[in-house]
Design a protein around this motif. Structure first.
Motif, PDB file in Angstrom:
ATOM      1  N   UNK A 160      38.673  56.219  57.874  1.00  0.00           N
ATOM      2  CA  UNK A 160      39.034  56.633  59.232  1.00  0.00           C
ATOM      3  C   UNK A 160      38.375  57.957  59.583  1.00  0.00           C
ATOM      4  N   UNK A 161      38.376  58.884  58.647  1.00  0.00           N
ATOM      5  CA  UNK A 161      37.739  60.184  58.896  1.00  0.00           C
ATOM      6  C   UNK A 161      36.250  60.006  59.227  1.00  0.00           C
ATOM      7  N   UNK A 162      35.569  59.192  58.455  1.00  0.00           N
ATOM      8  CA  UNK A 162      34.150  58.954  58.704  1.00  0.00           C
ATOM      9  C   UNK A 162      33.937  58.284  60.057  1.00  0.00           C
ATOM     10  N   UNK A 163      34.789  57.327  60.390  1.00  0.00           N
ATOM     11  CA  UNK A 163      34.645  56.633  61.671  1.00  0.00           C
ATOM     12  C   UNK A 163      34.838  57.579  62.846  1.00  0.00           C
ATOM     13  N   UNK A 164      35.838  58.448  62.774  1.00  0.00           N
ATOM     14  CA  UNK A 164      36.089  59.405  63.855  1.00  0.00           C
ATOM     15  C   UNK A 164      34.929  60.391  63.975  1.00  0.00           C
ATOM     16  N   UNK A 165      34.425  60.863  62.853  1.00  0.00           N
ATOM     17  CA  UNK A 165      33.319  61.824  62.891  1.00  0.00           C
ATOM     18  C   UNK A 165      32.056  61.193  63.480  1.00  0.00           C
ATOM     19  N   UNK A 166      31.744  59.985  63.038  1.00  0.00           N
ATOM     20  CA  UNK A 166      30.509  59.364  63.497  1.00  0.00           C
ATOM     21  C   UNK A 166      30.574  58.915  64.951  1.00  0.00           C
ATOM     22  N   UNK A 167      31.771  58.542  65.415  1.00  0.00           N
ATOM     23  CA  UNK A 167      31.874  58.008  66.772  1.00  0.00           C
ATOM     24  C   UNK A 167      32.221  59.064  67.814  1.00  0.00           C
ATOM     25  N   UNK A 168      32.867  60.157  67.396  1.00  0.00           N
ATOM     26  CA  UNK A 168      33.348  61.156  68.358  1.00  0.00           C
ATOM     27  C   UNK A 168      32.851  62.564  68.026  1.00  0.00           C
ATOM     28  N   UNK A 169      33.218  63.057  66.859  1.00  0.00           N
ATOM     29  CA  UNK A 169      32.996  64.470  66.539  1.00  0.00           C
ATOM     30  C   UNK A 169      31.515  64.818  66.481  1.00  0.00           C
ATOM     31  N   UNK A 216      34.996  65.241  53.049  1.00  0.00           N
ATOM     32  CA  UNK A 216      34.808  64.237  52.006  1.00  0.00           C
ATOM     33  C   UNK A 216      34.656  64.876  50.630  1.00  0.00           C
ATOM     34  N   UNK A 217      34.034  66.067  50.584  1.00  0.00           N
ATOM     35  CA  UNK A 217      33.766  66.727  49.306  1.00  0.00           C
ATOM     36  C   UNK A 217      34.948  67.546  48.797  1.00  0.00           C
ATOM     37  N   UNK A 218      35.906  67.836  49.671  1.00  0.00           N
ATOM     38  CA  UNK A 218      37.005  68.743  49.322  1.00  0.00           C
ATOM     39  C   UNK A 218      38.064  68.014  48.495  1.00  0.00           C
ATOM     40  N   UNK A 219      39.011  68.799  47.998  1.00  0.00           N
ATOM     41  CA  UNK A 219      40.152  68.267  47.257  1.00  0.00           C
ATOM     42  C   UNK A 219      40.903  67.216  48.069  1.00  0.00           C
TER      43      UNK A 219
END
Length: 236
Positions: A164-173, A194-197
């Motif tokens: 979901x995070x990747x989808x929001x970033x690629x489509x909006x952010x 993605x790289x964080x804890x």
């Protein structure tokens, strides 16, 4: 693309500062979630003498959230981006609020000394080169019994929340970032989360840094499983 760090990240935030408030205002729940995390510090009864350190204060959104629950507190906002601080300082604040240009792990060099009764760190720990060093520096300026709330993108560890995070970033952010000329910063945002804890790993990191009563609290909306409040305290 490597993550942005230190001066490169500060420069990216400097460049984005003039558009930053508009962009975060388009994020559903952004300011409400900051206020919720500020409430989780448990400072509703704080008097005028309470000292709060607002780390990574940016343009002042977290500062406003703290004032919503502790309006008479003395707040020191710290950020490594001069451009973001310029935006914060241009706003109207009560007399107890001040801003300092400094890195979170070099507070003493900038004259930011404790003891602080509470620390609020929003969207900060993911961006520092050494989170353990930063947590140690923060703990060193906190009073015995002081409280901390870390408001951060830290994924739950479930594949659905990562997707979901990747989808929001690629489509909006990231498209919004490119439109504003800040593509690098918002690609960094995506990759840094993605790289964080994971949430559990960061809670363990806080405990290892000496914080007690550490809890991981979810936030509502699309950010559930993506953004959390981590609360803890220094032993009295």
């Amino acid at each position: 693309m490597p993550l942005l760090r230190d001066d490169a990240l500060s420069v990216a935030f400097d460049h984005a500062a003039s558009r930053y408030d508009l962009l975060v205002a388009a994020n559903p729940g952004y300011h409400g979630h900051l206020r919720r995390s500020a409430r989780r510090l448990g400072l509703a009864d704080a008097g005028s003498g309470a000292r709060i350190l607002d780390l990574g204060c940016g343009t002042g959104a977290s500062t406003a959230a703290l004032l919503s629950v502790a309006e008479r507190a003395r707040i020191t906002g710290v950020d490594a981006s001069r451009g973001m601080l310029d935006r914060a300082e241009a706003k109207v604040w009560p007399p107890g609020v001040r801003f300092v240009h400094a890195s979170a792990d070099r507070l003493d060099e900038a004259g930011v000394v404790g003891p602080f009764d509470a620390v609020f760190a929003a969207y900060l720990l993911r961006n520092v080169p050494d989170p353990d060093r930063t947590l140690a520096a923060v703990r060193a300026v906190m009073a015995p019994g002081a409280r901390i709330a870390v408001h951060e993108y830290a994924l739950s560890g479930k594949p659905v929340h990562r997707a979901l995070w990747t989808a929001v970033c690629r489509s909006v952010v990231m498209p919004l970032g490119r439109a504003g000329g800040d593509a690098g910063l918002y690609e960094h945002l995506w990759r840094s989360v993605l790289a964080f804890d994971t949430a559990g790993e960061f809670a363990a990191r806080m405990r290892a840094a000496g914080f007690t009563d550490v809890r991981v609290l979810p936030l509502p909306g699309w950010q559930t499983g993506i953004t959390h409040t981590f609360v803890g305290r220094v032993a009295a």
